[in-house]
Structure formats: structure tokens, C-alpha cells
Design a protein around this motif. Structure first.
Motif, PDB file in Angstrom:
ATOM      1  N   ALA A  58       0.834  -1.203   0.000  1.00 38.96           N
ATOM      2  CA  ALA A  58       0.000   0.000   0.000  1.00 38.96           C
ATOM      3  C   ALA A  58       0.870   1.255   0.000  1.00 38.96           C
ATOM      4  CB  ALA A  58      -0.927  -0.002   1.213  1.00 38.96           C
ATOM      5  N   GLN A  59       1.940   1.245   0.788  1.00 43.14           N
ATOM      6  CA  GLN A  59       2.837   2.402   0.803  1.00 43.14           C
ATOM      7  C   GLN A  59       3.449   2.628  -0.577  1.00 43.14           C
ATOM      8  OE1 GLN A  59       5.493   1.289   4.026  1.00 43.14           O
ATOM      9  NE2 GLN A  59       4.489   2.693   5.428  1.00 43.14           N
ATOM     10  N   ASP A  60       3.910   1.552  -1.187  1.00 48.50           N
ATOM     11  CA  ASP A  60       4.499   1.686  -2.519  1.00 48.50           C
ATOM     12  C   ASP A  60       3.476   2.210  -3.523  1.00 48.50           C
ATOM     13  OD1 ASP A  60       6.774   0.839  -4.506  1.00 48.50           O
ATOM     14  OD2 ASP A  60       4.930  -0.013  -5.331  1.00 48.50           O
ATOM     15  N   THR A  61       2.231   1.785  -3.385  1.00 47.76           N
ATOM     16  CA  THR A  61       1.174   2.196  -4.315  1.00 47.76           C
ATOM     17  C   THR A  61       0.947   3.700  -4.298  1.00 47.76           C
ATOM     18  OG1 THR A  61       0.062   0.054  -4.097  1.00 47.76           O
ATOM     19  CG2 THR A  61      -1.278   1.891  -4.894  1.00 47.76           C
ATOM     20  N   VAL A  62       1.115   4.311  -3.128  1.00 43.85           N
ATOM     21  CA  VAL A  62       0.875   5.753  -3.017  1.00 43.85           C
ATOM     22  C   VAL A  62       2.169   6.556  -3.074  1.00 43.85           C
ATOM     23  CG1 VAL A  62      -1.272   5.457  -1.751  1.00 43.85           C
ATOM     24  CG2 VAL A  62       0.881   5.626  -0.482  1.00 43.85           C
ATOM     25  N   GLY A  63       3.270   5.898  -3.460  1.00 42.87           N
ATOM     26  CA  GLY A  63       4.514   6.618  -3.666  1.00 42.87           C
ATOM     27  C   GLY A  63       5.408   6.760  -2.461  1.00 42.87           C
ATOM     28  N   GLU A  64       5.102   6.026  -1.387  1.00 48.47           N
ATOM     29  CA  GLU A  64       5.966   6.057  -0.212  1.00 48.47           C
ATOM     30  C   GLU A  64       7.070   5.011  -0.369  1.00 48.47           C
ATOM     31  OE1 GLU A  64       5.789   8.165   2.107  1.00 48.47           O
ATOM     32  OE2 GLU A  64       3.732   8.849   2.382  1.00 48.47           O
ATOM     33  N   LEU A 347      -1.882   4.713   8.136  1.00 46.14           N
ATOM     34  CA  LEU A 347      -1.114   3.478   7.958  1.00 46.14           C
ATOM     35  C   LEU A 347       0.333   3.675   8.400  1.00 46.14           C
ATOM     36  CD1 LEU A 347      -0.626   0.623   6.868  1.00 46.14           C
ATOM     37  CD2 LEU A 347      -0.326   1.629   4.595  1.00 46.14           C
ATOM     38  N   ASN A 348       0.952   4.764   7.965  1.00 46.74           N
ATOM     39  CA  ASN A 348       2.348   5.021   8.307  1.00 46.74           C
ATOM     40  C   ASN A 348       2.568   5.094   9.814  1.00 46.74           C
ATOM     41  OD1 ASN A 348       2.880   5.123   5.580  1.00 46.74           O
ATOM     42  ND2 ASN A 348       3.062   7.350   5.489  1.00 46.74           N
ATOM     43  N   ALA A 349       1.544   5.559  10.540  1.00 43.09           N
ATOM     44  CA  ALA A 349       1.664   5.709  11.988  1.00 43.09           C
ATOM     45  C   ALA A 349       1.669   4.367  12.716  1.00 43.09           C
ATOM     46  CB  ALA A 349       0.522   6.576  12.512  1.00 43.09           C
ATOM     47  N   MET A 350       1.352   3.285  12.007  1.00 34.90           N
ATOM     48  CA  MET A 350       1.255   1.974  12.649  1.00 34.90           C
ATOM     49  C   MET A 350       2.566   1.208  12.621  1.00 34.90           C
ATOM     50  SD  MET A 350      -2.531   0.716  11.432  1.00 34.90           S
ATOM     51  CE  MET A 350      -2.781  -0.291  12.913  1.00 34.90           C
ATOM     52  N   GLY A 351       3.633   1.821  12.138  1.00 35.42           N
ATOM     53  CA  GLY A 351       4.922   1.152  12.075  1.00 35.42           C
ATOM     54  C   GLY A 351       6.021   2.149  11.831  1.00 35.42           C
ATOM     55  N   PRO A 352       7.211   1.669  11.471  1.00 37.49           N
ATOM     56  CA  PRO A 352       8.330   2.588  11.220  1.00 37.49           C
ATOM     57  C   PRO A 352       8.036   3.555  10.086  1.00 37.49           C
ATOM     58  CG  PRO A 352       8.832   0.364  10.438  1.00 37.49           C
ATOM     59  CD  PRO A 352       7.587   0.260  11.247  1.00 37.49           C
ATOM     60  N   LYS A 356      12.565   8.932   3.498  1.00 43.91           N
ATOM     61  CA  LYS A 356      12.458  10.098   2.650  1.00 43.91           C
ATOM     62  C   LYS A 356      13.053   9.755   1.296  1.00 43.91           C
ATOM     63  CE  LYS A 356      12.611  13.586   6.294  1.00 43.91           C
ATOM     64  NZ  LYS A 356      13.299  14.811   6.797  1.00 43.91           N
ATOM     65  N   GLY A 357      12.546  10.390   0.269  1.00 45.96           N
ATOM     66  CA  GLY A 357      13.080  10.109  -1.060  1.00 45.96           C
ATOM     67  C   GLY A 357      12.230   9.145  -1.849  1.00 45.96           C
ATOM     68  N   GLY A 358      11.031   8.786  -1.314  1.00 42.39           N
ATOM     69  CA  GLY A 358      10.111   7.977  -2.089  1.00 42.39           C
ATOM     70  C   GLY A 358       9.564   8.789  -3.239  1.00 42.39           C
ATOM     71  N   SER A 359       8.782   8.160  -4.091  1.00 46.53           N
ATOM     72  CA  SER A 359       8.276   8.872  -5.263  1.00 46.53           C
ATOM     73  C   SER A 359       7.391  10.048  -4.878  1.00 46.53           C
ATOM     74  CB  SER A 359       7.522   7.912  -6.187  1.00 46.53           C
ATOM     75  OG  SER A 359       6.454   7.290  -5.508  1.00 46.53           O
TER      76      SER A 359
END
Length: 403
Positions: A58-64, A347-352, A356-359
Motif C-alpha cells: 500500500a505504501q508503494d502504491t501511493v509513492g511512499e 497506515l504510516n503511523a502503525m509502524g516505522p 524520505k526520497g520515495g516517489s
């Protein structure tokens, strides 16, 4: 039902709802020391790899760009042969005959790792393992040796496609393909209304199941968990399916009918209360969009925008937020403003924290660079204009604009 099915597999099936619903709930007691790279604070016993794979995808899908230790945790869960169990508390200990590996955890990990890139060797081993445990009918069950089901088979199809394999060429010893298994799991129009069936745990008889149908639609269309909307079309009328794609389109019609009244699906788990099933509804939005039924996906999407975030928060599972992100992505909604909720931040708040530097960051940097370039151009023009009217400024150099 195969009597070799372990208690762990039964529990996993009930909790995961056959690879479609988030596993843990907020009141599940987690182990004393959860791994720092793992997403979610609930007990990962039955869904650790599953929810981690969903979160990273999911993170990769939104550019994280997921945190390195989150990715390392996932790859560290793999057995030497490439298979994954739901969770291994001590990954330094080699897998053995007692390690309950499964197709769902393995296939979801493959989809996440192929999306992230840089894990070709790991993915290759996992794909090889999946091929080695393919059922004779061409499909996959939750655990090796179990009867094929639409959810597991479709999840593996998505993994194979993500890894660059052609599912049509992945055949069992009897020459059966994953598509053959899906066709066999699709139901006729009289008894099942074209849905994909889920076998009754007592009788083994197929019964129409929306969760299995949402998965079967994606599998029949050879789509993974992350799908894009197909060209807009109308629902396919129920008819005998000649192949897996036809079965998928008929199944999408079944989902359209099931969602038309309320905009949500109800829980299909045996003994469950008559209540909305948000996870299955989110999966159905993805399936409808992938099948081109974009109009039919609007009502359930609106329902999720109003109610989905509260469900995800209450569930305590990163897989819940991930499913909503997949639904938003497929239907063209904004996951960062989903009914007023930023699903990505939640979602990001639920883990590490992601790197920085993702899409997403790169897009911001590109915008800054573009703005900087424009400013530099106008600065140069201004300088030459001043020089042309004889101000007489001495330009000894141009300072590079940095943002």
C-alpha cells in the motif's frame, strides 16, 4: 474437507477470512516484545507476514518508500526454500516440518517485494516454492495439500504475474492451470448466480461467497491486489463460463447485484453477526473497478468513504487501511483524503516511518526544482534587461538557486 488441515490453518482461515479481511482486532493481546520493523501492534501470530505485505504494498502504491527495517523484517520471515509462514517469532531458527507455511503469506509477500524491487532472488525462490505445491487441479489451497480455493488461487495468480510469470504456463502434473481451477470454483447461474464458491467446512460443497468472488474476479482477470480500473463497461449477464476471464466478468456481475441495495456486503463467515463486512466491500470495489464496472463501484466506495476509516481504526490492523488504499487507488479516489481521513498517514503511523526520497517526496522535489528553474530563468532575463538599459551593473556570476 482434508483432515490434514492443522489447527493453525483453521484459525488462520477464520481470522483472515481466506485472505481478504484483516486478521487482528484491537483487543487482541500482542506479544510482550513486538519486532520494531513490524506494522501493527496486535498479535501477529496468524497475520504478521500478511499484514506487513499489505502495508508495504500500500505504501508503494501511493509513492511512499517503506522503511528499510520494515522490508528487512518481511524478507527475514522467509524460509530457506522461499515459503512463508504467517509469523515466525524466531526467524533465526530454520524452518522445519512443524513450520506451518502457507500460500497466502507467500503470495502476498511476493506481490509486495516485486513492487518494491531489488528482491529478485528472494522472489524467485518463493515463486519456485509456490509452483512446487500447486494442486493437481491447477490451483492452490491455503496450506499445501488442502483443496484449492478461489482466494488462495487468485492471490497466487497475482503473485505470479507480479513476478513476470505467465499463469497460463504454470501447470500441475496433470496439465491443469490456475485458470482451470478458477473455472471449476465458479458456480452456475441456478445455484450460485455466477459467484465463485467457497467450500463448506463440513460438507465440502461450494456455496456462493462474495469474498471468494471478489478474489476470483481479480484472479480471472490476472490482476493482483493493486489493480487499476478497466475501461467502463456494463455488467455481464450470468452465463456458463467458458474460461477464467468469462467467469471473472460473470462474478463481477454477481458482486454488482450484491452491492446494489446497501452499498456494502455483509459478513459471510459462519456464525458471524449480520453486519457490514468492510474488508470484503473494499475488495469488491477493487474487483468491480478491474472489471470495468466503475459506475457500480461508486456506491460501495461512498459507503467506505463514510465508514471505512472508523472500521480500520477499530480493527487495529494495517491490512485494513491497506485494503481501503487499494480500493481508493482502483476507483480513482484520493487515499490521502478518503472521506476526510488520510489513510496513508494512518497506515504510516502503525509502524516505522517511511524513508524520505520515495516517489511522493521525489514529486515534491521535482516541483521545487521546476519552480527553482523558472525563478532562475526570470532572474537571468531580469539581469539582461537591466544591462540592456545601461544600468551598468557588473554581473560577475550567477548564484545557483537552491531550494
Amino acid at each position: 474437507m482434508n483432515v490434514r488441515r492443522s489447527a493453525a490453518a483453521l484459525a488462520a482461515t477464520a481470522v483472515l477470512c481466506m485472505a481478504a479481511a484483516p486478521a487482528a482486532t484491537a483487543d487482541t493481546q500482542p506479544p510482550a516484545n513486538l519486532p520494531s520493523g513490524l506494522y501493527g501492534k496486535t498479535d501477529p501470530k496468524y497475520d504478521g507476514v500478511f499484514r506487513q505485505s499489505y502495508a508495504l504494498l500500500a505504501q508503494d502504491t501511493v509513492g511512499e518508500k517503506p522503511a528499510a527495517k520494515a522490508v528487512d523484517w518481511l524478507t527475514g520471515q522467509a524460509c530457506d526454500n522461499g515459503s512463508y509462514a504467517a509469523f515466525r517469532e524466531d526467524p533465526s531458527k530454520a524452518c522445519d516440518a512443524k513450520t506451518v507455511v502457507d500460500s497466502n503469506s507467500t503470495a502476498s509477500a511476493i506481490q509486495a517485494l516485486t513492487a518494491l524491487g531489488g528482491h529478485d532472488a528472494d522472489v524467485k525462490k518463493s515463486v519456485t516454492w509456490l509452483k512446487s505445491v500447486q494442486s493437481q487441479d491447477g490451483g492452490w489451497g491455503y496450506n499445501p495439500g488442502l483443496p484449492s480455493d478461489a482466494n488462495s488461487t487468485s492471490l497466487v495468480i497475482g503473485a505470479l504475474k507480479a513476478a513476470g510469470e505467465n499463469p497460463a504456463e504454470v501447470k500441475s502434473q496433470k496439465g491443469k492451470t490456475p485458470a482451470d481451477a478458477l473455472v471449476a470454483l465458479s458456480m452456475d447461474c441456478d445455484s450460485g448466480k455466477g459467484a465463485f464458491g467457497l467450500a463448506d467446512m463440513k460438507t465440502g460443497k461450494l456455496a456462493p461467497n462474495a469474498d471468494a468472488t471478489a478474489a476470483g474476479v481479480l484472479g480471472g482477470l490476472e490482476q493482483g491486489l493493486v489493480a487499476k480500473a478497466a475501461d467502463k463497461t456494463e455488467p455481464t449477464k450470468c452465463a456458463k463460463a467458458a474460461d477464467a476471464k468469462a467467469a471473472a466478468l460473470v462474478g463481477a456481475g454477481y458482486l454488482s447485484d450484491a452491492l446494489a441495495k446497501d452499498g456494502f456486503l455483509k459478513s459471510s463467515m459462519p456464525g458471524a453477526e449480520d453486519q457490514p463486512d468492510y474488508g470484503n466491500t473494499a475488495d469488491s470495489v477493487v474487483a468491480l473497478s478491474a472489471a470495468g464496472l466503475t459506475d457500480q463501484a461508486e456506491k460501495p466506495l461512498e459507503y467506505l468513504e463514510k465508514n471505512g476509516a472508523a472500521w480500520a481504526k477499530q480493527s487495529g490492523s494495517p491490512a485494513a487501511y491497506s485494503q481501503l488504499i487499494f480500493a481508493a487507488h482502483a476507483a480513482g479516489a484520493d487515499p490521502k483524503d478518503f472521506g476526510g481521513t488520510d489513510l496513508v498517514a494512518a497506515l504510516n503511523a502503525m509502524g516505522p516511518a517511511p524513508q524520505k526520497g520515495g516517489s511522493a517526496d521525489a514529486a515534491k522535489d521535482d516541483k521545487k526544482d521546476d519552480e527553482g528553474s523558472s525563478m532562475s530563468v526570470w532572474w537571468i532575463i531580469g539581469v539582461f534587461f537591466i544591462a540592456s538599459v545601461g544600468i551598468g551593473f557588473l554581473i560577475s556570476g550567477r548564484k545557483k538557486n537552491q531550494l
